[in-house]
Scaffold this active site. Sequence first.
Site, PDB file in Angstrom:
ATOM      1  N   ASN A  61      56.313  82.605  13.045  1.00 18.15           N
ATOM      2  CA  ASN A  61      55.921  84.022  13.153  1.00 18.15           C
ATOM      3  C   ASN A  61      54.512  84.191  12.435  1.00 18.15           C
ATOM      4  O   ASN A  61      54.269  84.676  11.282  1.00 18.15           O
ATOM      5  CB  ASN A  61      56.848  84.683  12.086  1.00 18.15           C
ATOM      6  N   TYR A  63      47.543  71.187   5.870  1.00 21.58           N
ATOM      7  CA  TYR A  63      49.091  71.790   5.740  1.00 21.58           C
ATOM      8  C   TYR A  63      49.649  71.400   4.496  1.00 21.58           C
ATOM      9  O   TYR A  63      50.272  72.255   3.970  1.00 21.58           O
ATOM     10  CB  TYR A  63      49.819  71.056   6.869  1.00 21.58           C
ATOM     11  N   GLU A 108      32.720  81.342  11.603  1.00 27.28           N
ATOM     12  CA  GLU A 108      33.099  81.426  10.305  1.00 27.28           C
ATOM     13  C   GLU A 108      32.036  80.498   9.397  1.00 27.28           C
ATOM     14  O   GLU A 108      32.025  80.970   8.244  1.00 27.28           O
ATOM     15  CB  GLU A 108      34.296  81.335   9.862  1.00 27.28           C
TER      16      GLU A 108
END
Length: 116
Positions: free
Chosen positions: A50, A27, A87
């Site tokens: 969002n 972060y 991944e």
Amino acid sequence: MGAMEQTFSQRVYDVVRRIPKGRVATYGQVAALAGAPRSARFVGFALHANPEPGVIPCHRVVFRDGSLAPGFAFGGPDRQRELLEEEGVAFVPPTGNAPCGADGWKVDLDRCQWRA
DNA sequence: TATCTGACTTTGG
DNA sequence: CCCAAAGCCAGAT
């Protein structure tokens, strides 16, 4: 058109979206790239506000310790660990005395932390 | 305009 | 070793 000012949140999405596959960022790292090295808290808040599912790989954003977000993650930290493993992200097992949040497994930042 | 909150981070007990 | 509190910034109400 002068008003091209994006909100910090929009900027966070842009940075997270640039995280290459098989790499993870903290972060604080995303916050720094977004232009606010002290708003690490807001990075998570922006992703929660969002997160455009399927477009922004929010699962590549982890804590400074390498652990994942407890409870608030898109379906649980178990889901996030699985996506990262797919991944090719390296994980570190709970050395036997590592508490950690999720399952005790943490992302190997030494090997898979994204480098701009 | 002011107040509160929060997917964080660091330091202290 | 684990738990708690403070500091931080930007958005939402």
